[in-house]
Structures are given as C-alpha cells and as structure tokens.
Design a protein around this motif. Sequence first.
Motif, PDB file in Angstrom:
ATOM      1  N   ARG A  45       0.770  -1.216   0.064  1.00 35.83           N
ATOM      2  CA  ARG A  45      -0.030  -0.067   0.012  1.00 35.83           C
ATOM      3  C   ARG A  45       1.080   1.385   0.018  1.00 35.83           C
ATOM      4  O   ARG A  45       2.141   1.073   0.209  1.00 35.83           O
ATOM      5  N   ASP A  46       0.236   2.400  -0.320  1.00 36.90           N
ATOM      6  CA  ASP A  46       0.970   3.847  -0.246  1.00 36.90           C
ATOM      7  C   ASP A  46       1.574   3.890   0.956  1.00 36.90           C
ATOM      8  O   ASP A  46       0.728   3.800   1.838  1.00 36.90           O
ATOM      9  N   VAL A  47       2.990   4.602   0.873  1.00 37.30           N
ATOM     10  CA  VAL A  47       3.508   4.772   2.113  1.00 37.30           C
ATOM     11  C   VAL A  47       4.592   5.950   1.805  1.00 37.30           C
ATOM     12  O   VAL A  47       5.060   5.813   0.785  1.00 37.30           O
ATOM     13  N   SER A 180       4.403   6.962   7.147  1.00 36.17           N
ATOM     14  CA  SER A 180       2.987   7.693   7.229  1.00 36.17           C
ATOM     15  C   SER A 180       2.312   6.855   5.943  1.00 36.17           C
ATOM     16  O   SER A 180       3.108   6.870   4.693  1.00 36.17           O
ATOM     17  N   TYR A 181       1.273   6.121   6.389  1.00 39.16           N
ATOM     18  CA  TYR A 181       0.641   5.473   5.387  1.00 39.16           C
ATOM     19  C   TYR A 181      -0.665   6.262   4.753  1.00 39.16           C
ATOM     20  O   TYR A 181      -1.393   6.439   5.587  1.00 39.16           O
ATOM     21  N   ALA A 182      -0.558   6.816   3.671  1.00 42.92           N
ATOM     22  CA  ALA A 182      -1.568   7.848   3.031  1.00 42.92           C
ATOM     23  C   ALA A 182      -1.433   7.586   1.706  1.00 42.92           C
ATOM     24  O   ALA A 182      -0.363   7.231   0.901  1.00 42.92           O
ATOM     25  N   THR A 183      -2.597   7.964   0.868  1.00 44.15           N
ATOM     26  CA  THR A 183      -2.625   7.699  -0.539  1.00 44.15           C
ATOM     27  C   THR A 183      -1.565   8.629  -1.088  1.00 44.15           C
ATOM     28  O   THR A 183      -1.599   9.748  -0.814  1.00 44.15           O
ATOM     29  N   GLN A 184      -0.643   8.437  -2.147  1.00 40.09           N
ATOM     30  CA  GLN A 184       0.273   9.112  -2.635  1.00 40.09           C
ATOM     31  C   GLN A 184      -0.319   9.618  -3.966  1.00 40.09           C
ATOM     32  O   GLN A 184      -0.831   8.997  -4.909  1.00 40.09           O
TER      33      GLN A 184
END
Length: 212
Positions: A45-47, A180-184
């Motif tokens: 997943r995005d990170v 930080s796990y967040a949509t890139q």
Amino acid sequence: MQPITVLRGRRSAFRLGASLVAVCAVALPGPAEAQASPQNLRPVRDVAVTYDVRVGQRPARQVPVSWQAATQRVRAEPPGLPGWILVALPEGRAQMVMDAAGMVVDLPAGDMAPFLGGVPPGTRLIRQGEATIAGQRCTDWRVTRKDGEGTVCLTTDGVVLRAEGRHKGQEGRIEALTVSYATQPDGRFSVPAGYRPLALPPALLSGLLGGG
C-alpha cells in the motif's frame, strides 16, 4: 566544479542507501528458505518514509522516500541534489527530475540495478527476531548474497524500516524515522509534461553520480 562535488557526495550516499533497501526488499529467498521468507517483498500500500541514511564515515542524511503501490513507483528526495529520483519498477527505469530547470536525466541502469527489481540468484534470508521502529512492528532478517551481507527489518506489508550491512565493499545503514500510510498523489510519480530530456556524456554522468 563545486556543484559536481556536492552532487557526487549526496548521490553516492543515496545510491548505497537505496541499494541496501532494495537488496533486502526485492531479494527472493532460495529454496531452503521458502517456508521462512517474508510474505511481502515490496510495500502493498502507499507509504511515505523518511530514512536516516549513514554510509561509511559520511555525515548522516535524512532521505524522504515515497512508494505508490498501484504503479510500483518510488520517489526519493536526497538532500543536495538538483532534483529528485523517480524509479519505475515495471519499466525498469530510473530518472532524476530537475523541476527548477524543467529537465529530466535518465540514470544508468547499472547504477540503479538493485532498485529496479532485479533478483540476484543465491540470495538467502534467515529470520532473526522482531523489533519496533518508528512506531511500526517489523521482522529482522539476515540477508546474505555474493556481493554483500547484512540485516533488514521488514513489516508484514513490505516496508523496510531498517537495513544495515555491507554491499560491494561499502558499509551503510538506513533506519526509518517516520512512517506515514497515506494515498500518494499520481502527480508526484511522473515527469511533468514539457520537461526536456537532458543527455549527458557518459563520463560526465558517471562523475555526477559518483560512479567514477
């Protein structure tokens, strides 16, 4: 000549840091380690991770690295460079994007080979324990291959939180400071339209990248 000198030092530090991450993140285990190998060898997943990078006796550097899972692309922003590094694993391509100049430079595949997803034969991973780094749990693995050895702490979803060891005669260490796990956003992982390709003579490019 000063800009070239600065670039050489920063790029060399990033290249070894990237190699340490990539050696551990994309190395596949041999048959003997099949049952003990990590389930995810790249982030699923995005990170975004900020790494503390230490190479040899050079001063420590903080390098922001972002991963977009859907496109299998990496954005790294080593301090001191005239641009940022874009690595597209599916295309096997690495570039330095210089926003201030509106230019993009293709990087030699040889320099970025570990980061481009190559899987060296004979790599071995042996599980050693667990740790908590930057607030995230990870599993420590001992990594051994022909051109180096070391350890990597890998999360269950494929994020490298720490790696240290020797690669092609150089020693280094990276460790996550923040995760930080967040949509890139897509725009951070592509060369902006209208940027001009910059072709440099091989000798000059090698010098800029610290490859001499």
